[in-house]
Scaffold this active site. Structure first.
Site, PDB file in Angstrom:
ATOM      1  N   SER A  84       0.922  -1.097  -0.070  1.00 46.89           N
ATOM      2  CA  SER A  84       0.039  -0.013  -0.038  1.00 46.89           C
ATOM      3  C   SER A  84       0.842   1.206   0.083  1.00 46.89           C
ATOM      4  O   SER A  84       0.280   2.503  -0.105  1.00 46.89           O
ATOM      5  CB  SER A  84      -0.942  -0.060   1.422  1.00 46.89           C
ATOM      6  OG  SER A  84      -0.148  -0.329   2.390  1.00 46.89           O
ATOM      7  N   THR A 186      -1.987   3.996   3.738  1.00 46.41           N
ATOM      8  CA  THR A 186      -1.131   4.874   3.907  1.00 46.41           C
ATOM      9  C   THR A 186      -0.526   4.848   5.389  1.00 46.41           C
ATOM     10  O   THR A 186      -0.956   4.384   6.271  1.00 46.41           O
ATOM     11  CB  THR A 186      -1.919   6.343   4.213  1.00 46.41           C
ATOM     12  OG1 THR A 186      -2.593   6.719   2.909  1.00 46.41           O
ATOM     13  CG2 THR A 186      -1.171   7.546   4.694  1.00 46.41           C
ATOM     14  N   THR A 204       2.033   7.002   0.372  1.00 37.42           N
ATOM     15  CA  THR A 204       1.222   6.216  -0.011  1.00 37.42           C
ATOM     16  C   THR A 204       1.051   5.659  -1.383  1.00 37.42           C
ATOM     17  O   THR A 204       1.429   6.814  -2.241  1.00 37.42           O
ATOM     18  CB  THR A 204      -0.364   6.471   0.468  1.00 37.42           C
ATOM     19  OG1 THR A 204      -1.333   5.473   0.290  1.00 37.42           O
ATOM     20  CG2 THR A 204      -0.956   7.738  -0.313  1.00 37.42           C
ATOM     21  N   ARG A 214      -5.959   9.903 -10.269  1.00 35.85           N
ATOM     22  CA  ARG A 214      -6.569  10.168  -8.976  1.00 35.85           C
ATOM     23  C   ARG A 214      -5.483  10.702  -7.873  1.00 35.85           C
ATOM     24  O   ARG A 214      -4.458   9.922  -7.753  1.00 35.85           O
ATOM     25  CB  ARG A 214      -7.422   9.097  -8.574  1.00 35.85           C
ATOM     26  CG  ARG A 214      -8.104   9.247  -7.156  1.00 35.85           C
ATOM     27  CD  ARG A 214      -7.523   8.928  -6.129  1.00 35.85           C
ATOM     28  NE  ARG A 214      -8.179   8.824  -4.857  1.00 35.85           N
ATOM     29  CZ  ARG A 214      -7.609   8.392  -3.603  1.00 35.85           C
ATOM     30  NH1 ARG A 214      -6.507   8.290  -3.322  1.00 35.85           N
ATOM     31  NH2 ARG A 214      -8.297   8.526  -2.606  1.00 35.85           N
ATOM     32  N   THR A 237      -5.940   8.399   7.960  1.00 39.22           N
ATOM     33  CA  THR A 237      -5.825   7.244   6.782  1.00 39.22           C
ATOM     34  C   THR A 237      -7.194   7.016   6.579  1.00 39.22           C
ATOM     35  O   THR A 237      -8.169   7.235   7.106  1.00 39.22           O
ATOM     36  CB  THR A 237      -5.167   6.123   7.826  1.00 39.22           C
ATOM     37  OG1 THR A 237      -5.086   5.065   6.667  1.00 39.22           O
ATOM     38  CG2 THR A 237      -6.007   5.672   9.060  1.00 39.22           C
ATOM     39  N   GLY A 238      -7.471   6.154   5.552  1.00 36.71           N
ATOM     40  CA  GLY A 238      -8.551   5.800   4.917  1.00 36.71           C
ATOM     41  C   GLY A 238      -9.116   6.519   3.738  1.00 36.71           C
ATOM     42  O   GLY A 238      -8.378   6.973   2.961  1.00 36.71           O
TER      43      GLY A 238
END
Ligand code: SD4
Length: 328
Positions: A84, A186, A204, A214, A237-238
């Site tokens: 990731s 991340t 990330t 993106r 994060t997320g």
């Protein structure tokens, strides 16, 4: 008797300083009276444990928080098994590994890169943007050109494992990141050093199988990372789109400025995001959002939308992984 002597000696020193420099004396008294936990470093997800160790090596030798957070997150970036971040990160839907990163120090210096390809350590490119250019953010081709001009090497970041996963995904091509798996992309790290200075870094490969081009919240100062050396620091994060919508980490730091503890500030920020998710008739169960925060006293907090987010804290006592409390 011994204590009395010590007290008289200390009082003598302080009154001496007071006569020469009253402001300095007040600063010394303030620092002595409050118990500041420093150094301390915290970072997102379980890979934070190992990254904290690297950061701690710097912090425990009176190193700067900026150097600690850069070195800490580099570990994840260079690990091909970490799917990731950096090398081995999951690609976008067209098979490109595109990276986002940012860094911020105690002086308000910032640097970031977005949609950067082929470079294993985007965090160091972000730092170079901060230190060697008049700008704060470079993206795509321009960021790559700049990185190469600074001596970074061009590499293939798409490992065999990530390529196979992408080809599997192409069979359905459905963009529906798996909560806590494909959207925990991340490492965010924030640290307070021995000098009482705060810095932060995050890096990330973004949401797995996103559209090409993106950009998430990770390179956006105030979204996934914010540092105010008078108050505190926060990282997130997320699902980046949700964090950008609320200027998430800036919000957390501003809430701390208003007197909230790091824990209360993280909770409030997650609740704001939750409200907007509901207002827009989305299902909060499809998303994860997590915040971690640190204030000038070394107090910490964390909160997330739903179960599954964890973070690691390293202080003088230990390095430990903690399950974050959650809203739903
Ligand atoms: C993004 N916020 O690209 C990143 C992903 C992430 O934990 O942080 N995942 O939206």
């Amino acid at each position: 008797m011994e204590n009395r002597r010590k007290f008289i000696k200390k009082a003598g020193i302080i009154s001496g300083i007071l006569a020469l420099n009253p402001l300095k004396a007040i600063e010394i008294l303030a620092n002595k009276s409050s118990k500041i936990r420093k150094p301390v470093v915290l970072s997102t997800w379980n890979f934070g444990l190992q990254s904290n160790e690297i950061a701690w090596k710097i912090l425990s030798k009176n190193g700067k928080s900026l150097d600690a957070v850069e070195a800490g997150v580099q570990l994840c970036e260079g690990d091909p098994n970490e799917r990731s971040v950096g090398l081995g990160g999951r690609p976008d839907r067209d098979g490109h590994v595109t990276l986002d990163a940012c860094i911020m120090d105690e002086m308000g210096n910032i640097g970031s890169v977005a949609c950067l390809e082929h470079i294993v350590h985007p965090i160091s490119v972000a730092r170079a943007v901060m230190e060697k250019t008049p700008h704060v953010m470079l993206v795509g081709e321009g960021a790559l050109e700049f990185a190469l001009s600074q001596g970074f090497k061009k590499e293939n970041l798409l490992t065999e494992d990530s390529r196979k996963e992408w080809q599997e995904w192409l069979k359905t091509s459905e963009y529906k990141p798996i909560v806590n798996v494909e959207n925990h992309d991340t490492i965010g790290m924030i640290a307070l050093d021995e000098f009482g200075n705060l810095s932060g870094a995050c890096t990330t490969s973004g949401m797995a199988f996103k559209m090409h081009g993106r950009v998430g919240d990770s390179p956006i100062i105030g979204a996934e990372l914010y540092v105010d050396n008078e108050i505190g620091a926060a990282t997130a994060t997320g699902q980046g789109e949700e964090v950008i919508r609320t200027c998430g980490t800036h919000l957390v730091v501003e809430l701390m400025r208003q007197g909230k503890t790091p824990q209360e500030a993280c909770e409030e920020a997650v609740k704001r995001i939750y409200k907007l998710i509901i207002l827009r008739k989305k299902n909060p169960k499809d998303l994860q959002i997590g915040f971690i925060a640190l204030n000038k006293n070394g107090e910490t907090g964390a909160f997330c939308l739903q179960k599954g987010f964890n973070y690691a804290i390293h202080d003088a006592k230990e390095n430990k992984l903690i399950d974050s409390p959650y809203l739903i």
